[in-house]
Enzyme design. Structure first.
Site, PDB file in Angstrom:
ATOM      1  N   TYR A   1       7.693   3.979   9.984  1.00 57.46           N
ATOM      2  CA  TYR A   1       8.051   2.558   9.945  1.00 57.46           C
ATOM      3  C   TYR A   1       8.417   2.053   8.543  1.00 57.46           C
ATOM      4  O   TYR A   1       8.746   0.891   8.382  1.00 57.46           O
ATOM      5  CB  TYR A   1       6.919   1.692  10.523  1.00 57.46           C
ATOM      6  CG  TYR A   1       5.554   1.904   9.883  1.00 57.46           C
ATOM      7  CD1 TYR A   1       5.181   1.214   8.739  1.00 57.46           C
ATOM      8  CD2 TYR A   1       4.636   2.802  10.443  1.00 57.46           C
ATOM      9  CE1 TYR A   1       3.944   1.400   8.162  1.00 57.46           C
ATOM     10  CE2 TYR A   1       3.389   2.995   9.872  1.00 57.46           C
ATOM     11  CZ  TYR A   1       3.045   2.284   8.732  1.00 57.46           C
ATOM     12  OH  TYR A   1       1.799   2.471   8.156  1.00 57.46           O
TER      13      TYR A   1
ATOM     14  N   HIS B   1      -1.931   3.392   6.497  1.00 51.20           N
ATOM     15  CA  HIS B   1      -2.867   2.303   6.805  1.00 51.20           C
ATOM     16  C   HIS B   1      -4.305   2.794   6.693  1.00 51.20           C
ATOM     17  O   HIS B   1      -5.131   2.176   6.038  1.00 51.20           O
ATOM     18  CB  HIS B   1      -2.601   1.779   8.210  1.00 51.20           C
ATOM     19  CG  HIS B   1      -3.549   0.715   8.650  1.00 51.20           C
ATOM     20  ND1 HIS B   1      -3.558  -0.546   8.098  1.00 51.20           N
ATOM     21  CD2 HIS B   1      -4.535   0.729   9.573  1.00 51.20           C
ATOM     22  CE1 HIS B   1      -4.502  -1.270   8.667  1.00 51.20           C
ATOM     23  NE2 HIS B   1      -5.116  -0.518   9.564  1.00 51.20           N
TER      24      HIS B   1
ATOM     25  N   ARG C   1       0.858  -1.187   0.000  1.00 47.78           N
ATOM     26  CA  ARG C   1       0.000   0.000   0.000  1.00 47.78           C
ATOM     27  C   ARG C   1       0.891   1.232   0.000  1.00 47.78           C
ATOM     28  O   ARG C   1       1.746   1.408   0.869  1.00 47.78           O
ATOM     29  CB  ARG C   1      -0.957  -0.005   1.202  1.00 47.78           C
ATOM     30  CG  ARG C   1      -0.289  -0.128   2.566  1.00 47.78           C
ATOM     31  CD  ARG C   1      -1.290   0.067   3.696  1.00 47.78           C
ATOM     32  NE  ARG C   1      -0.725  -0.315   4.981  1.00 47.78           N
ATOM     33  CZ  ARG C   1       0.032   0.466   5.739  1.00 47.78           C
ATOM     34  NH1 ARG C   1       0.306   1.697   5.346  1.00 47.78           N
ATOM     35  NH2 ARG C   1       0.515   0.041   6.896  1.00 47.78           N
TER      36      ARG C   1
END
Length: 360
Positions: free
Chosen positions: A273, A263, A259
């Site tokens: 991250y 999120h 993606r």
């Protein structure tokens, strides 16, 4: 024991048909799709990318509520859906709204769902699907039940469900597959491995080399697919569907995808991250770029044709958000009325209070 495990893991090689340059590297697995079907698949992928861009913008404007970006996962989402029939039943996760739209859900209702409006969950007759599941992995157990119901009724259709790599850490993941496998239910279980469960990398969730190999534990076939290759995703899903309707039971498909956005739009910051190098490597595998190169080489796609799809998507999205804006606002009394078939006495009292307030 170690040799046994390694022997199992070695069997799960990734299925790929198009490399990142759009070149066919597996002629044997190339699906039998007509030129028009190939163009339609590209149409849907381009449209969905624009829908994602506009949805992010609308969310930032405060005109949408909950939204989970989909850019990068178009091949995984639409390749699986393209292998389905209208009578098949979709049990989506919260990122899987595109499949619902292409299965027949009106776009304005998808926007109402994002806003939390109850009408966004009232699907039209003939749209065989449940609302996107927010509880991680819960749709897997539901899919097993829907699939078994189809089998008991003698239907030649399947139930397909989706979760992310994080969903494989949930008990429902195993329970749903085990139940479906035990009864040879016609289910297809998709794991869209986009490398992170929110911010937790896949390698910290499990010691398994692949997620597809988890199918071995419940005695059903599993396959790893290049989730940025729409033809490979389609081919794997088509085969799984044929197995299912022929009484051969369920299949687990792991699509290796990525993606590009956060999120969800609810405050996630992927820069905390994910590295720029990682993003750059996955951008080279963009499913739209890869499929576009393949179609252009066949003389089936052009910049002009793509611009037509982009213009169409923008116009239809503009009209749909206007319809959502003009739709009657949800009231507290609507919420109470939709909670139970027969209201308990305390909610009956509250309902009367809110009806009085809303009438003023």
């Amino acid at each position: 024991m170690k040799r046994t495990l390694e022997g199992i893991e070695e069997q799960f090689e990734m299925l790929q048909i198009l490399n990142e340059n759009g070149e066919v590297v597996n002629e044997e697995a190339l699906p039998d799709l007509s030129d028009e079907e190939l163009k339609e698949l590209m149409h849907r992928m381009v449209y969905t990318r624009i829908l994602d861009q506009r949805s992010i913008a609308l969310n930032r404007q405060g005109r949408l509520g909950f939204y989970a970006p989909t850019a990068g996962q178009e091949a995984s989402q639409l390749g699986t859906h393209f292998a389905l029939e209208k009578e098949d039943f979709i049990l989506p996760g919260y990122r899987d709204v595109p499949q619902l739209i292409w299965h027949g859900l009106p776009l304005y209702q998808a926007f109402l769902f994002s806003r939390g409006h109850f009408h966004g969950n009232q699907f039209p007759e003939g749209v065989n699907a449940l609302s996107p599941q927010i509880i991680i992995g819960a749709q897997y157990t539901q899919a097993a039940g829907v699939a078994l119901g189809m089998k008991r009724r003698g239907k030649k259709s399947v139930a397909i469900t989706y979760t992310g790599d994080g969903g494989t850490s949930q008990g429902d993941f195993y329970e749903g597959m085990n139940f479906a496998g035990a009864y040879d239910a016609p289910a297809i279980f998709i794991v869209q491995n986009n490398q992170f469960a929110i911010s937790v990398p896949r390698e910290k969730q499990t010691k398994a080399k692949t997620l597809a190999q988890k199918a071995v534990a419940v005695g059903i076939p599993g396959v790893v697919v290049d989730g940025m290759d729409v033809l490979a995703v389609y081919a794997a899903t088509k085969e799984a569907r044929e197995r299912a309707i022929n009484g051969e039971g369920p299949t687990l498909i792991e699509t290796l995808t990525y993606r590009y956005g956060p999120h969800t739009m609810a405050g996630d910051d992927p820069t905390r991250y994910r590295t720029e190098d990682m993003n750059s490597e996955w951008e080279k595998q963009d499913p739209l770029v890869r499929f576009r190169k393949y179609l252009e080489a066949k003389g089936l796609w052009s910049e002009e044709e793509e611009n037509k799809v982009i213009d169409q998507a923008k116009e239809e999205i503009k009209a749909a958000i206007k319809d959502a804006d003009n739709y009657p606002k949800m009231k507290v009394s609507d919420l109470i009325n939709n909670m139970y078939e027969v209201l308990p006495s305390n909610l009956e009292e509250q309902l009367e209070v809110y009806k009085e307030k809303e009438s003023k």
